[in-house]
Structures are given as structure tokens and as C-alpha cells.
Design an enzyme around this catalytic site. Structure first.
Site, PDB file in Angstrom:
ATOM      1  N   TYR A 143      43.741  52.777  28.921  1.00  0.00           N
ATOM      2  CA  TYR A 143      44.662  51.662  29.155  1.00  0.00           C
ATOM      3  C   TYR A 143      43.958  50.363  28.801  1.00  0.00           C
ATOM      4  O   TYR A 143      42.806  50.146  29.188  1.00  0.00           O
ATOM      5  CB  TYR A 143      45.099  51.626  30.625  1.00  0.00           C
ATOM      6  CG  TYR A 143      46.029  50.477  30.964  1.00  0.00           C
ATOM      7  CD1 TYR A 143      47.331  50.453  30.459  1.00  0.00           C
ATOM      8  CD2 TYR A 143      45.619  49.427  31.772  1.00  0.00           C
ATOM      9  CE1 TYR A 143      48.197  49.403  30.762  1.00  0.00           C
ATOM     10  CE2 TYR A 143      46.474  48.372  32.082  1.00  0.00           C
ATOM     11  CZ  TYR A 143      47.767  48.370  31.576  1.00  0.00           C
ATOM     12  OH  TYR A 143      48.614  47.328  31.884  1.00  0.00           O
ATOM     13  N   ASP A 237      36.159  48.226  25.717  1.00  0.00           N
ATOM     14  CA  ASP A 237      36.947  47.592  26.770  1.00  0.00           C
ATOM     15  C   ASP A 237      36.244  47.841  28.105  1.00  0.00           C
ATOM     16  O   ASP A 237      36.320  48.924  28.675  1.00  0.00           O
ATOM     17  CB  ASP A 237      38.369  48.154  26.779  1.00  0.00           C
ATOM     18  CG  ASP A 237      39.243  47.470  27.835  1.00  0.00           C
ATOM     19  OD1 ASP A 237      38.712  46.628  28.594  1.00  0.00           O
ATOM     20  OD2 ASP A 237      40.451  47.775  27.907  1.00  0.00           O
ATOM     21  N   LYS A 265      38.723  41.755  35.738  1.00  0.00           N
ATOM     22  CA  LYS A 265      38.416  42.270  37.071  1.00  0.00           C
ATOM     23  C   LYS A 265      37.157  41.642  37.703  1.00  0.00           C
ATOM     24  O   LYS A 265      37.249  40.520  38.178  1.00  0.00           O
ATOM     25  CB  LYS A 265      38.398  43.802  37.031  1.00  0.00           C
ATOM     26  CG  LYS A 265      39.798  44.301  36.592  1.00  0.00           C
ATOM     27  CD  LYS A 265      40.037  45.777  36.632  1.00  0.00           C
ATOM     28  CE  LYS A 265      41.509  46.026  36.308  1.00  0.00           C
ATOM     29  NZ  LYS A 265      41.810  47.030  35.341  1.00  0.00           N
TER      30      LYS A 265
END
Ligand SMILES: *Cc1c(COP(=O)(O)O)cnc(C)c1O
Length: 427
Positions: A143, A237, A265
Site C-alpha cells: 500500500y 516506501d 507516520k
């Protein structure tokens, strides 16, 4: 004991689609009503009914120091008092960028954005701008946020053109997205044989969005080599793994270096922050230095920068922090494995730094199809539900990873294993 949450959820559903601002929060895959949160307290969450939960989600990753860390809170408050946003440069941005650059030896420059979605979307534009090519390779089950070209599923057959995984994404937009199978070298080679228009591979080097499924060392090496041979860039990522998998993210535990790294995050410590970073040649293509356009009214927001900066500095200042977090992660999943075995339940476990994963499965899955095929989702749903009732808050899907925070003690983890044992006796 969930009365107020149920009421809050019904009210939310009147004015917010599905009652939530991000779909996973709605608990659709496990059933039940999501607890509405009133506050965090260190390792715990407290909901509007007064239930307390040991929090293994941590806002889906950012809160490595748990809730209401005093230093981060203080830095945010001090910064808020000077103004919320200026739309003009501040020294805080340079400071946070410097902290990141210092941790990744092949990175020179960082551009801040407001979410992981923005970071990956911009990284892909940059890769296309630098290489002059159009296609991107992504892996099934990874994702990278919800931008159009990344909201794809594999078409029929592997190494296929992606088809949109959501209405509202035109097939024209995803025809440049090639979807390959994670950890499948043959498949990836074939993909590069079939196309000479590949600008980049984007990958979660340690996938945390199909459960915890690390890429093999050989697979990552192949990604690197295929990019080098074909004039493509490798985007790692690290929105989830950054400062989680180790002090220097996945980068610290894998042998392969990415050309562009994306963050989110943990670098915002709970504030909305994302970033992408690369060496100075690649970043030189970005506006205003170069021609690849990218911008943001609130990007590099001082309050968010202050939170991230305090968090990263704190991470660096505590010796052996990630060894200690991993020790606790291992303690938790090994404990789960023991009680599962005792109760005749097949369970697969793994950890990376402060990340952990467990699957109700006979074998360890290595890609998305295997996660879907091997795992007992019904059993997970029941486990999740019963653990919530006992005060343990796990991600509400087997496709998610779990997280350890620094404020989680051995006693808390032991309590969780005892609860898991009780739940597994009736699973
Ligand atoms: C969470 C996540 C994203 C998206 O970040 P948002 O801030 O939710 O947009 C992208 N990539 C990975 C690996 C993630 O875990």
C-alpha cells in the site's frame, strides 16, 4: 459497555460517510462498532465509555513513544504559541531535514509534505520526471496511499497492467501502473522484459500492509539490479518502516539502497507529515530548482515539524532503543505462538524492530495471494473482537501490522499473552 461509542458512531454516520475519515477505522472486516476514543494515556487508549485498551495500533504507526509523550507535547505547545502556520520557510524544516539526511548515508535532501499519500505520489512524479519514462511497477499487497495511479489491483495474469481498484479511477490513469507479485523474481524480470518505459519500482521493503511480510534479500537485490540495468529508479516506501524497523528504518536492515525514500507516520509523531528524499542530483529536478512541480500550502508546518524533530532526536538519544522494542515485540508474538500451540491453533509470527505480525495460518505467507489463501480470517475476526473486550486494541484486519511503543512494559505484554490464551481456548 460500548453504549456511548455506539451512539457516537450512529451520530457520526449521519454526517460522515461510514462514520469515519479513513475506511479501516470502521471495523468492517471484523464487525462490531469501533470504540470512539476520548484520550490516550501512555501505552493506553481510553474510549468515550471509559474502557481502557493497550494500544498496538498507535495511530497506525506514528506513536512510537506512545500517547502524550511529555517532550513531544511540550515542543508542540511551545511552537503553537508562536503561530500555527506561516506559508514561509522556518528553521525547524531545515533541522528536521538534517536529522533525516544524517540517518541515511545516500540521501542529501528532503522535501516535506502532509501525508504518506502525498509523499509517494510526489516521489513517483519525480521518478518520471528524472527518467523521462511513464510506467511504474508496484507489487500486489503493498500500500502506498490512495492516489489514482496507486489504487490498482493486478489484472488477470501476473505482471499485468493494473486495473483500477476503485470506481473514480479512470483505467487510462492506471494503464501505466504494472502490478507484479511480491517476492517473485521471475515475474519482475518478465515485467522489465515486456516494457522499456519503466520509470521506477515502488516497494515496501518490509511490507506492513498485507500483514507483516518482509521482502527477501534476493528479491530486493533483483529490484535494485533491474532498476540499474534499465535506467529506472528504486523508490523504497518507508512511510511505515521509517524509524520503526530500525533506527534507520528498513534501510538499516536490508542490503539495498533506494534512490528515493518516502516517509510519513513516525516523522510526524502523530501530526500530519510526509516526506520524500533522495540524493542532490535527483532532488535537483524538483521545483523551484528543477522542472518537476510539487507544492503544498501547509507543507513543513512548524507544529508538525516540532513534533517530528523532537521525536527523531529522542529516538537517536536513547541507546539500544530498537533492540529493546524488538525484544518486546518478540516476547509478545512468541508468547502468542506458545499459547496458540497449546490450544492447537496454527499461528505464524514475525517481527522487524518495533513492528510485529501474526497470521492464523499453517504456513508463513510471502505475498498477498498467500495471505489471502492461507489465513483464517474468521478466526482472526473473533480473536480481534474478544481481545478488544479484554482491553487489547489490535489492528482490525489480518492485513495490518502491529506496533510496540517505548512505554509498553514487559508486564503489559505478559498480561496480553494471558488474555490471548483465554481467548484462544474458545477460538
Ligand atoms: C500509511 C502508508 C502510506 C500512506 O500514508 P498516509 O499518511 O495514510 O497517506 C503509504 N505507504 C505506506 C507504506 C504506508 O504504510
Amino acid at each position: 459497555m460500548f453504549e456511548k461509542s455506539i451512539e457516537a458512531y450512529e451520530e457520526a454516520c449521519q454526517v460522515i460517510p461510514g462514520g469515519v475519515d479513513s475506511p479501516v477505522r470502521a471495523f468492517k472486516s471484523v464487525g462490531g462498532t469501533p470504540p470512539f476514543i476520548e484520550r490516550g494515556e501512555g501505552a493506553y487508549l481510553v474510549d468515550v465509555d471509559g474502557n481502557r485498551y493497550l494500544d498496538f495500533i498507535q495511530s497506525w504507526g506514528p506513536l512510537i513513544f506512545g500517547h502524550c509523550d511529555e517532550e513531544i507535547e511540550e515542543a508542540v505547545i511551545q511552537t503553537v504559541k508562536k503561530g500555527l502556520s506561516f506559508g514561509a520557510p522556518t528553521v525547524l524544516e531545515t533541522e528536521l531535514a538534517s536529522e533525516i539526511v544524517e540517518m541515511y548515508d545516500h540521501i542529501d535532501k528532503v522535501r516535506f509534505v502532509n501525508s504518506g499519500t502525498e509523499a509517494t505520489m510526489s516521489a513517483i512524479r519525480l521518478a518520471r520526471g528524472v527518467t523521462g519514462k511513464n510506467a511504474i511497477v508496484k507489487f500486489e499487497g503493498c500500500y502506498h496511499g490512495h492516489s489514482d495511479s496507486l489504487l490498482v489491483q493486478a489484472g488477470s495474469g501476473l505482471a499485468s497492467l493494473g486495473t483500477p481498484s476503485s470506481p473514480g479511477v479512470p483505467a487510462d490513469f492506471t494503464k501505466h501502473t504494472l502490478v507484479c507479485e511480491y517476492n517473485n523474481i521471475e515475474n519482475l524480470r518478465k515485467c522489465f522484459e515486456d516494457s522499456d518505459d519503466i520509470s521506477c519500482i515502488i516497494i515496501e521493503p518490509i511490507a506492513g500492509n498485507m500483514g507483516l511480510v518482509p521482502a527477501s534479500a534476493e528479491f530486493l537485490k533483483e529490484c535494485r539490479e533491474l532498476c540499474d540495468k534499465n535506467g529506472a529508479l528504486l523508490i523504497l516506501d518507508e512511510v511505515m518502516t521509517g524509524f520503526r524497523a530500525s533506527l534507520t528504518g528498513a534501510h538499516g536492515v536490508i542490503d539495498v539502497k533506494g534512490d528515493i525514500i518516502t516517509f510519513g507516520k513516525v516523522i510526524g509523531a502523530g501530526m500530519p507529515v510526509g516526506a520524500f528524499a533522495a540524493n542532490k542530483e535527483i532532488m535537483g529536478h524538483l521545483s523551484p530548482d528543477g522542472a518537476v512541480y510539487q507544492a503544498g500550502t501547509l507543507s513543513g508546518n512548524p507544529v508538525a515539524m516540532a513534533a517530528g524533530l523532537t521525536s527523531l532526536r529522542k529516538l537517536k538519544s536513547i541507546p539500544n532503543l530498537h533492540t529493546e522494542l524488538n525484544r518486546k515485540a518478540v516476547k509478545l508474538v512468541k508468547g502468542f505462538k506458545e499459547v496458540a500451540t497449546k490450544n492447537n491453533i496454527p499461528l505464524q509470527i514475525d517481527t522487524r524492530g518495533s513492528m510485529f505480525g501474526f497470521f492464523f495460518a499453517d504456513k508463513m505467507p510471502t505475498n498477498f495471494k498467500e495471505v489471502s489463501a492461507f489465513c483464517d480470517f474468521e478466526r482472526f475476526g473473533k480473536f480481534h473482537h474478544e481481545m478488544i473486550k479484554k482491553g487489547f486494541y489490535f489492528a482490525c484486519s489480518q492485513y495490518e501490522a502491529g506496533f510496540i511503543s517505548t512505554v509498553m512494559t514487559d508486564t503489559m505484554i505478559e498480561e496480553c499473552i494471558v488474555a490471548a490464551d483465554e481467548v484462544m481456548q474458545n477460538l
